[in-house]
Design a protein around this motif. Structure first.
Motif, short mmCIF file in Angstrom:
data_model
loop_
_atom_site.label_atom_id
_atom_site.label_comp_id
_atom_site.label_asym_id
_atom_site.label_seq_id
_atom_site.Cartn_x
_atom_site.Cartn_y
_atom_site.Cartn_z
N LEU A 123 -10.56 102.75 7.93
CA LEU A 123 -11.14 103.25 6.44
C LEU A 123 -10.19 102.40 5.38
CD1 LEU A 123 -12.63 106.24 5.98
CD2 LEU A 123 -14.12 104.44 6.40
N TRP A 124 -9.10 101.40 6.14
CA TRP A 124 -7.68 100.49 5.11
C TRP A 124 -9.25 99.37 5.78
CZ3 TRP A 124 -5.30 102.73 1.72
CH2 TRP A 124 -4.54 104.20 2.62
N PRO A 125 -8.80 98.55 4.30
CA PRO A 125 -9.72 97.38 4.27
C PRO A 125 -8.61 96.23 4.37
CG PRO A 125 -9.46 97.96 2.42
CD PRO A 125 -8.80 99.38 2.56
N ASP A 126 -9.06 95.19 5.04
CA ASP A 126 -7.96 93.85 5.39
C ASP A 126 -8.69 93.23 4.85
OD1 ASP A 126 -10.05 93.12 7.65
OD2 ASP A 126 -8.88 94.03 9.45
N ALA A 127 -9.23 91.29 5.35
CA ALA A 127 -9.19 89.96 5.08
C ALA A 127 -10.32 90.43 5.28
CB ALA A 127 -7.47 88.69 5.54
N SER A 128 -11.09 90.27 6.42
CA SER A 128 -12.62 90.21 6.55
C SER A 128 -13.16 90.79 5.98
CB SER A 128 -12.29 91.11 8.17
OG SER A 128 -12.31 92.32 8.04
N GLY A 176 -14.32 99.29 1.54
CA GLY A 176 -14.06 99.55 -0.32
C GLY A 176 -13.64 100.89 -0.34
N TYR A 177 -14.75 101.21 -1.43
CA TYR A 177 -14.29 103.34 -2.01
C TYR A 177 -16.09 103.56 -1.89
CZ TYR A 177 -14.44 106.24 -6.00
OH TYR A 177 -13.80 107.34 -6.59
N LYS A 178 -16.78 102.43 -2.08
CA LYS A 178 -18.41 103.66 -1.40
C LYS A 178 -18.24 103.36 -0.30
CE LYS A 178 -20.77 100.07 -5.15
NZ LYS A 178 -21.99 99.10 -5.27
N VAL A 208 -9.74 102.34 -11.15
CA VAL A 208 -8.41 101.89 -9.68
C VAL A 208 -8.41 101.40 -8.43
CG1 VAL A 208 -6.08 103.07 -9.83
CG2 VAL A 208 -7.10 103.70 -11.63
N PHE A 209 -9.89 102.42 -7.39
CA PHE A 209 -9.85 102.32 -6.29
C PHE A 209 -9.86 101.33 -6.32
CE2 PHE A 209 -9.65 107.21 -6.22
CZ PHE A 209 -9.12 107.54 -4.71
N PRO A 210 -10.57 100.56 -6.52
CA PRO A 210 -11.50 99.13 -6.00
C PRO A 210 -9.69 97.94 -5.94
CG PRO A 210 -13.24 99.28 -6.56
CD PRO A 210 -11.96 100.59 -7.14
N LEU A 211 -9.01 97.96 -7.37
CA LEU A 211 -7.62 97.94 -6.63
C LEU A 211 -6.64 97.87 -5.77
CD1 LEU A 211 -7.21 97.78 -11.12
CD2 LEU A 211 -7.74 95.80 -9.40
N ALA A 217 -5.82 95.37 1.29
CA ALA A 217 -6.11 94.41 2.10
C ALA A 217 -5.17 92.97 1.89
CB ALA A 217 -7.70 93.96 1.68
N ASP A 218 -4.68 92.57 0.61
CA ASP A 218 -3.90 91.72 0.86
C ASP A 218 -2.63 91.93 1.24
OD1 ASP A 218 -5.50 90.62 -1.30
OD2 ASP A 218 -4.67 91.17 -2.38
#
Length: 271
Positions: A123-128, A176-178, A208-211, A217-218
Motif C-alpha cells: 500500500l506504499w505509493p510510488d511515482a506511478s 493513497g489515503y482512500k 496529514v496522511f496525503p502529505l 512516494a517521492d
C-alpha cells in the motif's frame, strides 16, 4: 544553532529519553536496548525494513521533535546534526545480507502496526501512483489523448520495445489515503482505521496522511526500507521541514548514481 538553544535541546532530549548524546558503540547501543524491557521486546520482534520506513512515516504524525521557541519543546536541530541522537531516537539496524535490529529507538511505535500492514499489502505509493492521480484530474484528462498518441508512435517506431504497455492501468486504485482506509475496512482492522482518523487532521487543521504518503512516494518506499532507521529519519526530516534542512551534494547524488548503476546492471545482466 545558538549555544543556548543547543543546550536547551540537549537537556530536553536527555529528560525525555534518559540518554545523553555521546559517541555510541554497538555495546552501548545494546545497553540502551536491554536496560528497557519494552525496548528490548520490540527490538527482538521488529522487522528492520518496516521499522526503517516507520521512522520516516511517524515523523509526520508525532511531533515531539518539533521545536517551539516559546515553550522550549523539541529537539529537531539535535536530530539533524547528531547521528547519535538519531540512533537513540529512531534506532538502528545492521545492513547486510541479513539485516538485524540493534536498537528500535525511543521514537513512538504507535504507527508500526500500520506500517507493517501497508508493507504486507503493498500500500506504499510510488511515482506511478502520483502519475495516475494527476492523470485523473482535469488537466490529465485533457492531455491524455496526446500522451496516448505519442506512446503509440514510440511503440511503433521501436517495434514495441518502448511504451508498449498502457500509460494508465484501468481499474488500478491510487495507493493513497482512500485506498488505505478501504483496504483496512476489507480486512476488519478497525484499530488501524481509528489510528488513521485520530492523526489525519494535524494541529493546524492540515490533512496529514496525503502529505506523508506523497513524501513516501517521492523518497521511494523500497529505498527507505533499505536504509537503517536513523538514515530514514534524516530523510523524513528533510521532507517534513521543507527547505530548512538539506543534505550535502554527495548525499544527494549517491542514491541517484546507485539507481543508475542498478538499472545498467539489470539491462546488461544475462541469466
Amino acid at each position: 544553532m545558538f549555544p543556548l538553544q543547543k543546550i536547551k535541546q540537549e537537556k530536553i532530549f536527555k529528560e525525555t529519553f534518559g540518554a545523553e548524546l555521546k559517541d555510541l558503540s554497538i555495546k552501548e547501543i545494546g545497553k540502551l536496548t536491554y536496560e528497557n524491557e519494552t525496548i528490548r521486546q520490540l527490538t527482538n520482534t521488529f522487522d528492520p525494513a518496516v521499522h526503517s520506513i516507520n521512522a520516516f512515516f511517524t515523523l509526520f504524525f508525532v511531533h515531539d521533535h518539533c521545536y517551539d521557541r516559546n515553550k522550549d519543546l523539541g529537539f529537531c536541530e539535535i536530530l539533524w546534526r547528531s547521528e547519535d541522537a538519531r540512533v537513540i531516537y529512531a534506532g538502528a539496524s545492521e545492513i547486510g545480507d541479513e539485516r538485524e535490529m540493534l536498537h528500535c529507538g525511543f521514537q513512538s511505535k504507535e504507527f508500526y502496526p500500520l506500517s507493517l500492514f501497508m508493507t504486507e499489502h503493498d500500500l506504499w505509493p510510488d511515482a506511478s501512483d502520483v502519475r495516475l492521480q494527476k492523470d485523473r484530474k482535469l488537466k490529465g484528462r485533457l492531455t491524455r489523448p496526446i500522451r496516448k498518441l505519442l506512446r503509440r508512435a514510440i511503440a511503433m517506431l521501436s517495434n514495441g520495445r518502448f511504451c508498449s504497455t498502457p500509460y494508465v492501468e484501468k481499474g488500478k486504485p491510487v495507493r493513497g489515503y482512500k485506498n488505505l482506509l478501504s483496504t483496512l475496512q476489507k480486512h476488519g482492522r478497525e484499530d488501524l482505521i481509528e489510528l488513521c482518523e485520530k492523526y489525519n487532521e494535524g494541529s493546524t487543521g492540515a490533512v496529514v496522511f496525503p502529505l506523508a504518503l506523497r513524501a513516501i512516494a517521492d523518497y521511494r518506499a523500497k529505498r527507505l526500507m533499505s536504509l537503517s532507521a536513523d538514515e530514514s529519519l534524516r530523510l523524513g526530516m528533510e521532507a517534513f521541514y521543507k527547505g530548512k534542512y538539506k543534505r550535502s551534494i554527495q548525499e544527494l547524488t549517491m542514491p541517484v548514481l546507485r539507481d543508475i548503476a542498478d538499472t545498467l546492471i539489470s539491462v546488461i545482466k544475462t541469466k
